[in-house]
Design a protein around this motif. Structure first.
Motif, PDB file in Angstrom:
ATOM      1  N   GLU A 136       7.926  11.417   5.758  1.00  0.00           N
ATOM      2  CA  GLU A 136       8.533  12.486   5.990  1.00  0.00           C
ATOM      3  C   GLU A 136       7.558  13.778   5.711  1.00  0.00           C
ATOM      4  O   GLU A 136       6.913  13.490   4.774  1.00  0.00           O
ATOM      5  N   TYR A 137       8.003  14.973   6.049  1.00  0.00           N
ATOM      6  CA  TYR A 137       7.605  16.114   5.669  1.00  0.00           C
ATOM      7  C   TYR A 137       8.707  16.909   4.715  1.00  0.00           C
ATOM      8  O   TYR A 137       9.530  17.430   5.086  1.00  0.00           O
ATOM      9  N   VAL A 138       8.239  17.067   3.434  1.00  0.00           N
ATOM     10  CA  VAL A 138       9.036  17.470   2.341  1.00  0.00           C
ATOM     11  C   VAL A 138       8.529  18.832   1.774  1.00  0.00           C
ATOM     12  O   VAL A 138       7.449  18.760   1.461  1.00  0.00           O
ATOM     13  N   ASP A 173      23.973  19.813   8.910  1.00  0.00           N
ATOM     14  CA  ASP A 173      23.434  21.238   9.363  1.00  0.00           C
ATOM     15  C   ASP A 173      22.546  21.474  10.265  1.00  0.00           C
ATOM     16  O   ASP A 173      21.260  20.898   9.596  1.00  0.00           O
ATOM     17  N   GLN A 174      22.552  21.503  11.358  1.00  0.00           N
ATOM     18  CA  GLN A 174      21.492  21.794  12.365  1.00  0.00           C
ATOM     19  C   GLN A 174      20.239  22.566  12.061  1.00  0.00           C
ATOM     20  O   GLN A 174      19.187  22.446  12.724  1.00  0.00           O
ATOM     21  N   ARG A 175      20.582  23.367  11.237  1.00  0.00           N
ATOM     22  CA  ARG A 175      19.518  24.360  10.670  1.00  0.00           C
ATOM     23  C   ARG A 175      18.647  23.885   9.754  1.00  0.00           C
ATOM     24  O   ARG A 175      17.460  24.198   9.596  1.00  0.00           O
ATOM     25  N   LEU A 176      18.924  22.543   9.170  1.00  0.00           N
ATOM     26  CA  LEU A 176      18.321  22.017   8.163  1.00  0.00           C
ATOM     27  C   LEU A 176      17.905  20.469   8.718  1.00  0.00           C
ATOM     28  O   LEU A 176      18.184  19.610   7.584  1.00  0.00           O
ATOM     29  N   PRO A 177      17.179  20.112   9.420  1.00  0.00           N
ATOM     30  CA  PRO A 177      17.022  18.640   9.714  1.00  0.00           C
ATOM     31  C   PRO A 177      15.835  18.089   8.811  1.00  0.00           C
ATOM     32  O   PRO A 177      15.253  19.036   8.323  1.00  0.00           O
ATOM     33  N   ARG A 178      15.868  16.868   8.521  1.00  0.00           N
ATOM     34  CA  ARG A 178      14.694  16.227   8.022  1.00  0.00           C
ATOM     35  C   ARG A 178      13.679  16.011   9.060  1.00  0.00           C
ATOM     36  O   ARG A 178      14.094  15.763  10.249  1.00  0.00           O
ATOM     37  N   ILE A 179      12.503  16.254   8.492  1.00  0.00           N
ATOM     38  CA  ILE A 179      11.149  16.224   9.483  1.00  0.00           C
ATOM     39  C   ILE A 179      10.431  14.842   9.098  1.00  0.00           C
ATOM     40  O   ILE A 179       9.903  14.620   8.113  1.00  0.00           O
ATOM     41  N   ALA A 180      10.415  14.200  10.337  1.00  0.00           N
ATOM     42  CA  ALA A 180      10.162  12.813  10.267  1.00  0.00           C
ATOM     43  C   ALA A 180       8.827  12.689  11.158  1.00  0.00           C
ATOM     44  O   ALA A 180       8.789  12.977  12.386  1.00  0.00           O
ATOM     45  N   PHE A 181       7.607  11.851  10.892  1.00  0.00           N
ATOM     46  CA  PHE A 181       6.646  11.567  11.466  1.00  0.00           C
ATOM     47  C   PHE A 181       6.852  10.081  12.100  1.00  0.00           C
ATOM     48  O   PHE A 181       6.766   9.154  11.284  1.00  0.00           O
ATOM     49  N   PHE A 182       6.454   9.859  13.404  1.00  0.00           N
ATOM     50  CA  PHE A 182       6.566   8.731  14.066  1.00  0.00           C
ATOM     51  C   PHE A 182       5.000   8.458  14.773  1.00  0.00           C
ATOM     52  O   PHE A 182       4.511   9.417  15.123  1.00  0.00           O
ATOM     53  N   ALA A 183       4.604   7.264  14.758  1.00  0.00           N
ATOM     54  CA  ALA A 183       3.367   6.959  15.409  1.00  0.00           C
ATOM     55  C   ALA A 183       3.491   7.186  16.945  1.00  0.00           C
ATOM     56  O   ALA A 183       4.509   6.613  17.446  1.00  0.00           O
ATOM     57  N   THR A 184       2.600   7.656  17.572  1.00  0.00           N
ATOM     58  CA  THR A 184       2.810   8.071  18.940  1.00  0.00           C
ATOM     59  C   THR A 184       2.004   6.852  19.812  1.00  0.00           C
ATOM     60  O   THR A 184       2.074   6.437  21.074  1.00  0.00           O
TER      61      THR A 184
END
Length: 408
Positions: A268-270, A337-348
């Motif tokens: 995640e990006y935190v 709250d759709q203005r505050l999603p968690r940001i997750a990185f997945f392998a492409t």
């Protein structure tokens, strides 16, 4: 409750060795009483075909350094690292291997470098230990710098989840799913179906949604446990990763120490959640410093930003690439709250062990009825970034085949 101690456990152990005292609590026995730990090696000389090393002992000041013959040193890895550092620095200075190797005597400049390198490695080991004590995820974190004498970054605190600043509240969920098996027999579509979305993962935990589509995971009110197939991001980073110093002026980077399967969650990006107004103010300060770690949360509305400059996790050190191996997804768990999603990185794609992890700082994913996702960050690259409305073009150093030549 804790109090400051006058001596560390290592110092107490060394005092016992000097005094010839056994101590069960400190692990000092008759067998290891005369064994002292090498901190690092800081000099070398060769006399009559015999090799000697100047040893900095762990827990002792530099004034207690001693010359020891090689036969007294039982630290093969430290010896190997010392000679690798020495050979690398000599080659960097002369661009050729010395005629006599190893050299019989070292000049003052080389000695200064070796001492600085030894102290740097100590600092990196301490930082590595701090990072692993702070992490809440399974994957371990290693730290390496074989490029220069940069120490760990200052004023950076490792966190595992968003740090919400004053004045911002999260919209917590109040209900959860009642599925017995969320993947095979979801009730009313499980949590994704409740929010009119598709189930995000397959049985192997790989994301099967297109980039830009939201992921709704099961939450704290659901009946399922943490092994549920719809709890992937919240279980944290699984892979062992390494923060390393890049050799082409991109600062710190992150690489994986093991193979990562395509479409699997990586991290995640935190950071701190701040308002866009505060992000504008901080952005001007960061511009003057030549850095910025601002990630706009503009999934539906550009109201909040994540700032990972001083509070973040290992994603703080990921570099940009015009051909990245990571893709961003917006994830919702306990906060809807759709203005505050968690940001997750997945392998492409499948990522090999030892490969650097990257994502596109200027990514844009546009789908019908969905706002674009954009990344606004620098991650330690050289050069200045202007305000979000007016930016200085920064040369890209990603080295990708179809590099855009500029970050923005």
């Amino acid at each position: 409750c804790s109090v400051g101690a006058k001596y560390s456990l290592n110092q107490l152990g060394n005092m016992c060795r000097v005094a010839k005292l056994c101590c069960h609590d400190l692990g000092i026995t008759k067998k290891n009483m005369c064994i002292f730990e090498v901190d690092y090696l800081c000099n070398y000389k060769k006399i009559d075909d015999k090799e000697y090393y100047l040893v900095k002992w762990k827990g002792y000041p530099k004034s207690e350094n001693t010359w020891e013959p090689r036969r007294n040193l039982r630290c093969a890895a430290t010896l190997k690292q010392f000679h690798r550092d020495l050979e690398g620095e000599l080659f960097r200075r002369s661009r050729r291997r010395p005629r006599v190797w190893p050299p019989r005597h070292l000049d003052a400049a080389i000695l200064s470098f070796l001492e600085q390198k030894g102290e740097q490695r100590k600092a990196l080991r301490r930082w590595e230990k701090e990072l692993n004590l702070a992490r809440a995820h399974k994957g371990s974190i290693a730290v390496e710098n074989e490029v220069d004498l940069f120490w760990p970054p200052e004023d950076f605190t490792y966190i595992n989840e968003y740090r919400v600043t004053e004045g911002i509240t999260l919209d917590q969920v109040t209900t959860g799913c009642r599925c017995k098996n969320c993947l095979e027999s979801p009730v009313n579509g499980c949590c994704p179906g409740t929010n009119l979305n598709r189930f995000a993962y397959n049985i192997q935990g790989q994301v099967r949604l297109e980039a830009g589509q939201p992921i709704y995971e099961c939450n704290s009110h659901c009946l399922c446990d943490m092994q549920c197939a719809n709890r992937v991001v919240q279980r944290g980073t699984y892979y062992n990763l390494c923060i390393f110093r890049t050799d082409n002026g991109r600062g710190w980077g992150v690489r994986t120490q093991e193979k990562i399967r395509c479409h699997t969650f990586v991290m995640e990006y935190v950071g701190e959640i701040i308002t866009s107004e505060e992000a504008e103010r901080r952005g001007r300060v960061y511009d003057r410093q030549g850095i910025t770690y601002l990630f706009d949360l503009d999934y539906v509305e550009d109201v909040y930003t994540v700032d990972a400059a001083h509070f973040g996790n290992i994603s703080h050190f990921i570099n940009h690439s015009c051909c990245p191996n990571l893709q961003v997804y917006n994830v919702f768990v306990d906060n809807l709250d759709q203005r505050l999603p968690r940001i997750a990185f997945f392998a492409t794609r499948t990522i090999r062990a030892g490969e650097e992890l990257t994502f596109d700082y200027n990514m844009q994913v546009d789908l019908v009825h969905m706002e674009s996702m954009r990344m606004d960050s620098n991650f330690g690259l050289a050069g200045l970034i202007g305000s979000p409305k007016k930016r200085v073009r920064i040369a890209c150093k990603c080295g990708a085949e179809f590099c855009r030549k500029y970050l923005f």
